[in-house]
Design a protein around this motif. Structure first.
Motif: not given
Length: 539
Positions: A72-76
């Motif tokens: 997925g693009a946005c774990p942070y």
């Protein structure tokens, strides 16, 4: 970091030989299985490099040979959103459940952070188990060194699990048989185990940071983390002692003079901390305690799928006619985290005038059109408006600490810069927190004033100024984007209160139970041999 890089490459070849089945069970197979790998010091070096690689992949998105990926693009971003610092801009599907607080037990990152942590724990447990069997060491100290690294990373993984899920299964052996009967270990017991691991790591990791390879752990990294874990456990006396030990050890100091690659360029000492190649001690940086290695175009370094912090925070200025992508403007940001006006706005009063963390070198507020093909606007200022900031997410005050662009490839998404995971400024703020929670207001003021002095901000002179909210504000000024803001607010019991106060997007939606995420549904469904209750508030 060449030697480490080669070992990381070996680990990535070996990685398919182990995995966490249903997150907690080990599957061991293949020519590079532990039985064949952990037979010499070099084999444990491969395994050790694997631990660092998995730890780094906490920030990985889609893969590119990462030791783990979140898919997925946005774990942070999921650990920054729905707090007091940022709202969603570009609403990638992977972050919306966290921005709108609609996450469920089936939400992607709810499962992937669980899997990431238990992958790291599983790898650490392998090293611990096989180190007890191996007798072929190059040095008498090798066994304890590798065990110390493994126990540090096990504690580091449980840190994330406890913050996000609360009570979680504590696993300290290799589970070589399929299990369906895990139970949730009380948080206090998990914290006690983490403390024991970090004490062991402190005693057996090298103490001199100038005598380890770049990016390797030392005693002081373990003690810095131990200070935080003591804060999590409410043991403020020991949290204070650990922070004091790190500060007084003599190896580290807050950087107060210009240094590194661009010391003669325009800037200040705070901006120097974030210049490419300035994160490690080899640059003269004595503030970094542990640095994750994401170096550009280096084997074992970063990829376009690693550490999208820059992509998260920086605006899509290049979508405004009259702008083109430029490395001097931070490269290609995608406006996924929109900083709130209350702390970064010009008139917020959040930063004092002299505070260098608010200087033009650290927060970019003045933008100028840079497209030479459009002479009618080239070189002229482009104003930040509520529309550019909150409607189209194309222009707003930007954190230059995350600027990263490369002229040879301006479309890069990865940050590609080594990341200061632990630095001494945060140790001082842990010390402040410990003393504040003990009721030692003069001591807390003294700790925070060290950080404020370096920033040229005024020192606190009155105990009434020293509040938990002031400390949390100071952590924004010093550490915004570096810390996992959700973790800080959960540890201090302020997540719900401050999100409601400052976050117009999620403030109305947040409930007390949102201090924890749900347990992944796949964990509950597969664990049919024992009751595994869901966290309160989730189905």
């Amino acid at each position: 970091m060449n030697h480490i890089s080669k070992i990381v490459a070996c680990f990535l070849l070996a990685a398919p030989c182990w995995s966490c089945s249903d997150f907690l069970d080990e599957e061991l197979k293949g020519e590079l299985a532990p039985d064949n790998t952990y037979t010499s010091t070099y084999g444990f070096e491969v395994g050790s490099a694997g631990l660092y690689a998995i730890a780094r992949s906490e920030y990985n998105t889609w893969g590119e040979n990462g030791a783990f990926m979140h898919n997925g693009a946005c774990p942070y971003e999921a650990l920054q959103i729905s707090t007091d610092i940022a709202t969603m801009g570009t609403k990638d599907g992977s972050i919306q459940p966290f921005g709108y607080l609609t996450m469920t037990s089936n939400t992607g990152f709810v499962e992937s952070f669980w899997k990431w942590a238990y992958s790291l724990i599983g790898a650490a447990n392998e090293i611990l188990e096989y180190s007890e069997k191996n007798t072929n060491w190059n040095s008498p100290n090798d066994k304890l060194l590798f065990q110390a690294e493994a126990r540090f990373f096990r504690a580091y993984a449980y840190r994330t699990l406890v913050y996000l899920y609360g009570d979680v299964p504590y696993v300290e052996t290799v589970e070589d048989k399929f299990r369906i009967d895990f139970t949730r270990t009380p948080k206090k017991e998990v914290l006690d185990k983490m403390i024991a691991d970090l004490k062991f790591a402190m005693q057996n990791l090298p103490s001199d940071p100038d005598k380890v390879q770049v990016g390797k752990l030392t005693t002081w990294a373990a003690e810095h983390l131990l200070s935080e874990v003591y804060l999590m456990a409410g043991d403020y006396v020991n949290a204070e002692t650990c922070a004091e030990d790190v500060i007084d050890c003599g190896y580290f100091s807050l950087m107060e003079e210009r240094f590194g690659a661009k010391a003669k360029d325009k800037g200040d000492v705070y901006s120097d901390l974030f210049v490419e190649n300035n994160q490690n001690r080899t640059s003269g940086n004595r503030e970094s305690i542990w640095v994750m290695q994401f170096e550009y175009q280096t084997t074992g370094g970063g990829t376009n799928s690693d550490d999208w912090t820059r992509r998260a925070w920086e605006p899509k200025y290049f979508e405004i006619p009259g702008f083109v992508l430029a490395d001097s403007l931070g490269g290609r940001g995608l406006s996924q985290l929109i900083p709130m006006k209350w702390w970064i706005g010009e008139d917020a009063g959040f930063f004092e005038t002299a505070d260098i963390r608010n200087s033009e070198y650290n927060i970019k507020r003045r933008w100028y059109y840079n497209d030479e093909k459009k002479p009618e606007t080239y070189g002229k200022p482009c104003p930040i408006t509520d529309e550019t900031w909150f409607t189209y997410y194309r222009l707003y005050p930007a954190l230059t600490k995350f600027f990263y662009g490369k002229e040879d490839n301006l479309s890069l998404t990865g940050s590609y810069r080594d990341r200061m995971k632990f630095r001494l400024a945060e140790t001082y703020l842990y010390l402040c927190e410990a003393r504040l929670m003990k009721g030692d207001l003069p001591g807390a003021r003294d700790a925070i004033n060290n950080v404020r002095r370096r920033a040229h901000a005024s020192e606190l002179t009155d105990d009434s100024q020293m509040t938990l909210d002031f400390l949390l504000d100071e952590r924004i000024r010093e550490l915004v984007g570096e810390e996992s803001r959700r973790f800080t607010l959960c540890r201090t019991g302020k997540l719900v209160e401050r999100t409601r106060k400052y976050n117009e997007e999620s403030g109305d939606a947040i409930r007390d139970y949102h201090v924890l995420w749900p347990i992944p549904q796949s964990m509950i469904d597969s664990n049919v041999g024992a009751e595994f209750p869901q966290n309160e508030g989730y189905k």
